[in-house]
Design a protein around this motif. Sequence first.
Motif, PDB file in Angstrom:
ATOM      1  N   ARG A  13       0.989  -1.017   0.477  1.00 19.29           N
ATOM      2  CA  ARG A  13      -0.236  -0.030   0.237  1.00 19.29           C
ATOM      3  C   ARG A  13       1.002   0.974   0.054  1.00 19.29           C
ATOM      4  N   TYR A  14       1.114   2.580  -0.939  1.00 21.16           N
ATOM      5  CA  TYR A  14       1.480   3.727  -0.939  1.00 21.16           C
ATOM      6  C   TYR A  14       1.209   4.681  -1.649  1.00 21.16           C
ATOM      7  N   THR A  15       1.815   5.118  -1.142  1.00 20.60           N
ATOM      8  CA  THR A  15       1.359   7.145  -1.444  1.00 20.60           C
ATOM      9  C   THR A  15       2.375   7.872  -1.663  1.00 20.60           C
ATOM     10  N   GLY A  16       2.541   7.929  -3.082  1.00 22.35           N
ATOM     11  CA  GLY A  16       3.520   9.010  -3.531  1.00 22.35           C
ATOM     12  C   GLY A  16       3.424  10.508  -3.995  1.00 22.35           C
ATOM     13  N   TRP A  17       4.626  11.031  -2.941  1.00 22.53           N
ATOM     14  CA  TRP A  17       4.259  12.778  -3.830  1.00 22.53           C
ATOM     15  C   TRP A  17       5.159  13.365  -4.172  1.00 22.53           C
TER      16      TRP A  17
ATOM     17  N   LYS B  86       0.681  15.145  -4.386  1.00 17.47           N
ATOM     18  CA  LYS B  86       0.290  13.611  -4.466  1.00 17.47           C
ATOM     19  C   LYS B  86       0.153  13.146  -6.071  1.00 17.47           C
ATOM     20  N   PHE B  87       0.835  12.228  -6.358  1.00 20.80           N
ATOM     21  CA  PHE B  87       1.011  11.541  -8.133  1.00 20.80           C
ATOM     22  C   PHE B  87       0.064  10.599  -8.275  1.00 20.80           C
ATOM     23  N   ASP B  88       0.216   9.737  -6.889  1.00 20.39           N
ATOM     24  CA  ASP B  88       0.062   8.164  -6.581  1.00 20.39           C
ATOM     25  C   ASP B  88      -0.150   7.214  -5.834  1.00 20.39           C
ATOM     26  N   SER B  89      -0.912   6.888  -5.839  1.00 23.02           N
ATOM     27  CA  SER B  89      -2.412   6.049  -4.513  1.00 23.02           C
ATOM     28  C   SER B  89      -2.168   4.839  -4.379  1.00 23.02           C
ATOM     29  N   SER B  90      -1.858   3.880  -3.913  1.00 23.23           N
ATOM     30  CA  SER B  90      -2.760   2.014  -4.033  1.00 23.23           C
ATOM     31  C   SER B  90      -2.835   1.416  -2.795  1.00 23.23           C
ATOM     32  N   GLU B  91      -3.722   1.277  -2.356  1.00 25.22           N
ATOM     33  CA  GLU B  91      -4.539   0.217  -1.541  1.00 25.22           C
ATOM     34  C   GLU B  91      -3.643  -0.497  -1.619  1.00 25.22           C
ATOM     35  N   SER B  92      -3.718  -1.272  -2.767  1.00 24.92           N
ATOM     36  CA  SER B  92      -3.270  -3.152  -2.746  1.00 24.92           C
ATOM     37  C   SER B  92      -2.590  -3.240  -3.939  1.00 24.92           C
ATOM     38  N   LEU B  93      -0.974  -2.811  -4.662  1.00 21.02           N
ATOM     39  CA  LEU B  93      -0.903  -2.879  -5.455  1.00 21.02           C
ATOM     40  C   LEU B  93       0.477  -3.875  -4.765  1.00 21.02           C
ATOM     41  N   GLU B  94       0.401  -5.169  -6.534  1.00 26.98           N
ATOM     42  CA  GLU B  94       1.443  -6.670  -6.302  1.00 26.98           C
ATOM     43  C   GLU B  94       2.547  -6.469  -7.640  1.00 26.98           C
ATOM     44  N   PHE B  95       3.330  -6.547  -7.075  1.00 28.42           N
ATOM     45  CA  PHE B  95       4.432  -6.254  -8.410  1.00 28.42           C
ATOM     46  C   PHE B  95       5.954  -7.361  -7.917  1.00 28.42           C
ATOM     47  N   ARG B  96       6.674  -7.653  -8.616  1.00 26.62           N
ATOM     48  CA  ARG B  96       7.934  -8.635  -8.483  1.00 26.62           C
ATOM     49  C   ARG B  96       8.700  -7.870  -8.136  1.00 26.62           C
TER      50      ARG B  96
ATOM     51  N   ARG C 281       9.961  -6.232   5.818  1.00 26.78           N
ATOM     52  CA  ARG C 281       9.616  -7.053   6.937  1.00 26.78           C
ATOM     53  C   ARG C 281       8.153  -6.558   6.439  1.00 26.78           C
ATOM     54  N   VAL C 282       6.810  -7.736   6.294  1.00 27.25           N
ATOM     55  CA  VAL C 282       5.615  -7.355   6.240  1.00 27.25           C
ATOM     56  C   VAL C 282       5.530  -6.735   7.969  1.00 27.25           C
ATOM     57  N   GLY C 283       4.515  -6.018   7.131  1.00 24.38           N
ATOM     58  CA  GLY C 283       3.902  -5.304   8.601  1.00 24.38           C
ATOM     59  C   GLY C 283       4.928  -3.517   8.558  1.00 24.38           C
ATOM     60  N   GLY C 284       5.125  -3.634   7.902  1.00 21.14           N
ATOM     61  CA  GLY C 284       6.283  -2.714   8.395  1.00 21.14           C
ATOM     62  C   GLY C 284       6.013  -1.508   6.946  1.00 21.14           C
ATOM     63  N   VAL C 285       5.972   0.562   8.242  1.00 22.91           N
ATOM     64  CA  VAL C 285       6.104   1.180   7.150  1.00 22.91           C
ATOM     65  C   VAL C 285       7.092   1.499   6.766  1.00 22.91           C
ATOM     66  N   ARG C 286       7.136   2.553   5.825  1.00 22.04           N
ATOM     67  CA  ARG C 286       9.026   2.895   5.781  1.00 22.04           C
ATOM     68  C   ARG C 286       8.455   4.185   4.387  1.00 22.04           C
ATOM     69  N   ASN C 287       9.036   4.848   5.045  1.00 14.76           N
ATOM     70  CA  ASN C 287       9.131   6.554   4.302  1.00 14.76           C
ATOM     71  C   ASN C 287      10.250   6.579   3.232  1.00 14.76           C
ATOM     72  N   LEU C 288      10.044   7.162   1.608  1.00 11.51           N
ATOM     73  CA  LEU C 288      11.393   6.888   1.011  1.00 11.51           C
ATOM     74  C   LEU C 288      11.436   8.359   0.214  1.00 11.51           C
ATOM     75  N   VAL C 289      12.457   9.158   0.307  1.00 11.71           N
ATOM     76  CA  VAL C 289      12.697   9.732  -0.570  1.00 11.71           C
ATOM     77  C   VAL C 289      14.021   9.355  -1.600  1.00 11.71           C
TER      78      VAL C 289
ATOM     79  N   VAL D 246       8.738  10.998  -3.198  1.00  7.11           N
ATOM     80  CA  VAL D 246       8.644  11.237  -1.626  1.00  7.11           C
ATOM     81  C   VAL D 246       7.110  10.014  -1.608  1.00  7.11           C
ATOM     82  N   PHE D 247       7.721   8.588  -0.841  1.00  5.70           N
ATOM     83  CA  PHE D 247       6.797   8.068  -1.217  1.00  5.70           C
ATOM     84  C   PHE D 247       6.510   7.306   0.830  1.00  5.70           C
ATOM     85  N   ARG D 248       5.502   6.973   1.430  1.00 10.63           N
ATOM     86  CA  ARG D 248       5.087   6.120   2.251  1.00 10.63           C
ATOM     87  C   ARG D 248       4.771   4.610   1.977  1.00 10.63           C
ATOM     88  N   ILE D 249       5.130   3.520   1.766  1.00 10.09           N
ATOM     89  CA  ILE D 249       5.052   2.106   1.863  1.00 10.09           C
ATOM     90  C   ILE D 249       5.186   1.864   2.563  1.00 10.09           C
TER      91      ILE D 249
END
Length: 166
Positions: free
Chosen positions: A85-89, A95-105, A125-133, A155-158
């Motif tokens: 689940r992510y949001t991108g700014w 805010k330019f994108d977000s998804s409640e559930s995105l699966e990918f390799r 780890r599953v259950g983790g929330v990470r901010n990326l720049v 900037v993402f919150r994943i």
Amino acid sequence: MKLPALRLPTPSRRTFGLSVVLSLLAPIGCASSGASSTVLADTAFERSLQVDLSSMTKTPSGLYYRDEVEGRGEIAKQRQKVTVRYTGWLPNGTKFDSSESLEFRLSSGPSGVIEGWVIGIEGMRVGGVRNLVIPPELGYRYREAGPIPAGSVLVFRIELLRVRQD
């Protein structure tokens, strides 16, 4: 189709030739982590994004991250299927994108995601929330991508929801 030759006076030819060579080499210099550090250091982040680079971990690639929540589940590794689940700014707070559930390799390249996501999600780890720049070199580089201008810091919150073995 052959383009006409550009004729310049002799002193200008040398200057023109040097500027062409320098303009061709400039992207090579921009790809270094030093260039991305400069871009990020000069970036003004919207206050609501709560980005403080000095409180984040910097990877050798130039990506910054901070764990809001450390997960307790399985660890994400390259080439696994992950669900997030992510949001991108953009740094200005758009805010330019977000998804409640995105699966990918979890792999970069033409059929994968941007390199900054691979670097930033790997090891979560599953259950983790990470901010990326993510500096431009690990995102969409110096080309537009939909609503994202060329050369953008991202900037993402994943949140890592699931990891699957395939």
